[in-house]
Write a protein that holds these residues in place. Structure first.
Motif, PDB file in Angstrom:
ATOM      1  N   GLY A 246       3.235  13.663  17.739  1.00 37.14           N
ATOM      2  CA  GLY A 246       1.958  12.992  17.552  1.00 37.14           C
ATOM      3  C   GLY A 246       1.628  12.669  16.113  1.00 37.14           C
ATOM      4  N   TRP A 247       2.610  12.747  15.218  1.00 42.21           N
ATOM      5  CA  TRP A 247       2.373  12.450  13.797  1.00 42.21           C
ATOM      6  C   TRP A 247       2.306  10.955  13.534  1.00 42.21           C
ATOM      7  CZ3 TRP A 247       5.864  16.110  10.377  1.00 42.21           C
ATOM      8  CH2 TRP A 247       5.551  17.442  10.679  1.00 42.21           C
ATOM      9  N   ILE A 248       3.141  10.186  14.247  1.00 41.90           N
ATOM     10  CA  ILE A 248       3.219   8.741  14.073  1.00 41.90           C
ATOM     11  C   ILE A 248       3.193   8.077  15.439  1.00 41.90           C
ATOM     12  CG2 ILE A 248       4.454   8.760  11.861  1.00 41.90           C
ATOM     13  CD1 ILE A 248       7.068   8.394  13.422  1.00 41.90           C
TER      14      ILE A 248
ATOM     15  N   LEU B 121      -0.646  13.334   4.242  1.00 46.57           N
ATOM     16  CA  LEU B 121       0.342  13.073   3.197  1.00 46.57           C
ATOM     17  C   LEU B 121       1.523  14.038   3.310  1.00 46.57           C
ATOM     18  CD1 LEU B 121      -1.937  12.374   0.080  1.00 46.57           C
ATOM     19  CD2 LEU B 121      -0.803  10.717   1.587  1.00 46.57           C
ATOM     20  N   ALA B 122       1.257  15.285   3.649  1.00 45.46           N
ATOM     21  CA  ALA B 122       2.335  16.268   3.781  1.00 45.46           C
ATOM     22  C   ALA B 122       3.249  15.939   4.955  1.00 45.46           C
ATOM     23  CB  ALA B 122       1.749  17.666   3.939  1.00 45.46           C
ATOM     24  N   LYS B 123       2.677  15.509   6.067  1.00 45.93           N
ATOM     25  CA  LYS B 123       3.492  15.158   7.233  1.00 45.93           C
ATOM     26  C   LYS B 123       4.372  13.949   6.938  1.00 45.93           C
ATOM     27  CE  LYS B 123       0.585  17.091  10.891  1.00 45.93           C
ATOM     28  NZ  LYS B 123      -0.376  16.796  11.998  1.00 45.93           N
ATOM     29  N   MET B 124       3.792  12.928   6.289  1.00 47.68           N
ATOM     30  CA  MET B 124       4.596  11.754   5.968  1.00 47.68           C
ATOM     31  C   MET B 124       5.677  12.109   4.944  1.00 47.68           C
ATOM     32  SD  MET B 124       3.269   9.659   8.081  1.00 47.68           S
ATOM     33  CE  MET B 124       2.726  11.078   9.074  1.00 47.68           C
TER      34      MET B 124
ATOM     35  N   SER C 286       3.238 -16.035  10.636  1.00 48.65           N
ATOM     36  CA  SER C 286       1.924 -16.023  11.267  1.00 48.65           C
ATOM     37  C   SER C 286       1.090 -14.806  10.889  1.00 48.65           C
ATOM     38  CB  SER C 286       2.074 -16.074  12.794  1.00 48.65           C
ATOM     39  OG  SER C 286       2.783 -14.943  13.269  1.00 48.65           O
ATOM     40  N   ARG C 287       1.724 -13.754  10.349  1.00 44.66           N
ATOM     41  CA  ARG C 287       0.986 -12.539  10.018  1.00 44.66           C
ATOM     42  C   ARG C 287       0.888 -12.320   8.509  1.00 44.66           C
ATOM     43  NH1 ARG C 287       1.762  -7.980  14.502  1.00 44.66           N
ATOM     44  NH2 ARG C 287      -0.215  -7.437  13.508  1.00 44.66           N
ATOM     45  N   THR C 288       0.985 -13.422   7.761  1.00 49.24           N
ATOM     46  CA  THR C 288       0.837 -13.339   6.310  1.00 49.24           C
ATOM     47  C   THR C 288      -0.458 -12.616   5.944  1.00 49.24           C
ATOM     48  OG1 THR C 288       2.091 -15.361   5.919  1.00 49.24           O
ATOM     49  CG2 THR C 288       0.579 -14.676   4.187  1.00 49.24           C
ATOM     50  N   GLY C 289      -0.356 -11.665   5.026  1.00 49.00           N
ATOM     51  CA  GLY C 289      -1.522 -10.924   4.566  1.00 49.00           C
ATOM     52  C   GLY C 289      -1.719  -9.591   5.244  1.00 49.00           C
ATOM     53  N   GLU C 290      -1.072  -9.372   6.389  1.00 51.12           N
ATOM     54  CA  GLU C 290      -1.194  -8.080   7.056  1.00 51.12           C
ATOM     55  C   GLU C 290      -0.290  -7.060   6.352  1.00 51.12           C
ATOM     56  OE1 GLU C 290      -0.967  -7.967  11.263  1.00 51.12           O
ATOM     57  OE2 GLU C 290      -1.933  -9.924  11.511  1.00 51.12           O
ATOM     58  N   SER C 291      -0.665  -5.796   6.457  1.00 49.49           N
ATOM     59  CA  SER C 291       0.098  -4.753   5.784  1.00 49.49           C
ATOM     60  C   SER C 291       0.555  -3.683   6.758  1.00 49.49           C
ATOM     61  CB  SER C 291      -0.729  -4.114   4.661  1.00 49.49           C
ATOM     62  OG  SER C 291      -1.856  -3.444   5.192  1.00 49.49           O
ATOM     63  N   PHE C 292       1.525  -2.890   6.342  1.00 51.78           N
ATOM     64  CA  PHE C 292       2.031  -1.791   7.143  1.00 51.78           C
ATOM     65  C   PHE C 292       2.660  -0.761   6.221  1.00 51.78           C
ATOM     66  CE2 PHE C 292       5.365  -4.909   6.703  1.00 51.78           C
ATOM     67  CZ  PHE C 292       6.470  -4.154   6.361  1.00 51.78           C
ATOM     68  N   ASN C 293       2.810   0.458   6.723  1.00 55.49           N
ATOM     69  CA  ASN C 293       3.424   1.534   5.960  1.00 55.49           C
ATOM     70  C   ASN C 293       4.852   1.770   6.436  1.00 55.49           C
ATOM     71  OD1 ASN C 293       1.040   1.979   4.509  1.00 55.49           O
ATOM     72  ND2 ASN C 293       0.247   3.321   6.110  1.00 55.49           N
ATOM     73  N   THR C 294       5.703   2.213   5.514  1.00 60.73           N
ATOM     74  CA  THR C 294       7.119   2.328   5.803  1.00 60.73           C
ATOM     75  C   THR C 294       7.710   3.599   5.215  1.00 60.73           C
ATOM     76  OG1 THR C 294       7.767   1.174   3.794  1.00 60.73           O
ATOM     77  CG2 THR C 294       7.320  -0.190   5.735  1.00 60.73           C
ATOM     78  N   PHE C 295       8.960   3.895   5.589  1.00 59.47           N
ATOM     79  CA  PHE C 295       9.716   5.003   5.012  1.00 59.47           C
ATOM     80  C   PHE C 295      11.016   4.480   4.401  1.00 59.47           C
ATOM     81  CE2 PHE C 295       7.346   7.051   8.501  1.00 59.47           C
ATOM     82  CZ  PHE C 295       6.697   8.062   7.806  1.00 59.47           C
ATOM     83  N   CYS C 296      11.409   5.065   3.300  1.00 59.54           N
ATOM     84  CA  CYS C 296      12.585   4.636   2.545  1.00 59.54           C
ATOM     85  C   CYS C 296      13.896   5.095   3.171  1.00 59.54           C
ATOM     86  CB  CYS C 296      12.470   5.205   1.130  1.00 59.54           C
ATOM     87  SG  CYS C 296      13.959   5.105   0.145  1.00 59.54           S
TER      88      CYS C 296
ATOM     89  N   THR D 163      -0.804   8.512  12.977  1.00 65.69           N
ATOM     90  CA  THR D 163      -1.811   8.516  14.034  1.00 65.69           C
ATOM     91  C   THR D 163      -3.171   8.958  13.507  1.00 65.69           C
ATOM     92  OG1 THR D 163      -1.105  10.753  14.636  1.00 65.69           O
ATOM     93  CG2 THR D 163      -0.149   8.919  15.882  1.00 65.69           C
ATOM     94  N   ASP D 164      -3.200   9.680  12.397  1.00 60.96           N
ATOM     95  CA  ASP D 164      -4.470  10.118  11.824  1.00 60.96           C
ATOM     96  C   ASP D 164      -4.338  10.166  10.307  1.00 60.96           C
ATOM     97  OD1 ASP D 164      -6.927  11.110  11.221  1.00 60.96           O
ATOM     98  OD2 ASP D 164      -6.709  12.999  12.332  1.00 60.96           O
ATOM     99  N   SER D 165      -4.468   9.008   9.673  1.00 58.97           N
ATOM    100  CA  SER D 165      -4.296   8.931   8.229  1.00 58.97           C
ATOM    101  C   SER D 165      -5.439   9.585   7.465  1.00 58.97           C
ATOM    102  CB  SER D 165      -4.152   7.469   7.785  1.00 58.97           C
ATOM    103  OG  SER D 165      -5.297   6.714   8.159  1.00 58.97           O
TER     104      SER D 165
END
Length: 228
Positions: free
Chosen positions: A119-121, A136-139, A61-71, A128-130
């Motif tokens: 409060g980073w994620i 980029l440093a926090k991620m 149902s959420r085809t096309g939506e995106s999200f960020n991840t960690f390895c 929380t504030d891309s």
């Protein structure tokens, strides 16, 4: 994750309508946020790009939506194109390979829960504030700490490690503030042979969340386990 010029994958998921007993999800890796401008981390004598990786949902149902991840797996590289991932306990990842076990799974959960408390994620592991200058440093710092918790060696003081990642990593892991007992609610792994494995948040049923505050996500409900 990128081994300097090579793409690998990273992982954690955002806001998917997946039940606590979900078995699989189809995802397409689309690239690391920031591209070559993402933070560099010296891991096991190799320099990687570290940070948020972007994936697109390709079924349901959420085809096309995106999200960020960690390895959570350095042994394989990310590849574009949809793949089917199994949702399992983090302790039972990676696939293939020897299981991480509960102690390492708890260490990873503590890292993301502390990043949440700072409060980073958010509770779905999204920034929380891309738009912030230190995003980029926090991620990158979170990613490096995850790899370290899973058994790799992070050379924080290497000249190959981005200075800003070093600064944020030291803030995240500060011994006076880091709480190793924190846990992130619903934290799982999305694994697929031939693709890099990632972290994944499985939402709990509404009733199970009643009365809970995330205070670092102190909770731990085990659901889908890989058969042995």
């Amino acid at each position: 994750m990128i081994q300097f010029s090579k793409m690998a994958m990273i992982a954690t998921v955002a806001g998917l309508c997946v039940s606590a007993t979900a078995g699989t999800i189809d995802l397409d890796y689309t690239g690391i946020v920031g591209g070559t401008g993402a933070g560099h981390a010296r891991i096991d004598a190799t320099t990687y790009l570290a940070g948020h990786m972007n994936h697109t949902i390709t079924s349901g149902s959420r085809t096309g939506e995106s999200f960020n991840t960690f390895c959570i797996e350095l042994g394989e590289y990310a590849a574009n194109g949809s793949a089917t991932y199994d949702i399992i306990d983090l302790a039972d990842a990676p696939n293939p390979g020897a299981y991480y076990g509960q102690a390492r799974a708890d260490a990873v959960s503590a890292i993301v829960a502390n990043a949440y408390a700072m409060g980073w994620i958010d509770s779905q592991l999204q920034a929380t504030d891309s738009g912030a200058s230190d995003y980029l440093a926090k991620m990158g710092a979170i990613q490096a700490a995850i790899w370290e918790a899973l058994g790799s060696t992070f050379d924080v003081n290497s000249s190959s490690t981005t200075a800003a990642v070093r600064t944020q990593y030291n803030a995240l892991t500060n011994i006076s503030s880091f709480d190793g007992n924190r846990r992130m609610i619903g934290l799982r792994a999305a694994v697929a042979a031939g693709q890099q494995d990632m972290l994944f948040i499985v939402p709990l049923p509404t009733g199970a969340l009643a009365g809970l505050t995330l205070l670092g996500g102190i909770a731990g409900v085990r659901t889908v386990r890989r058969r042995r």
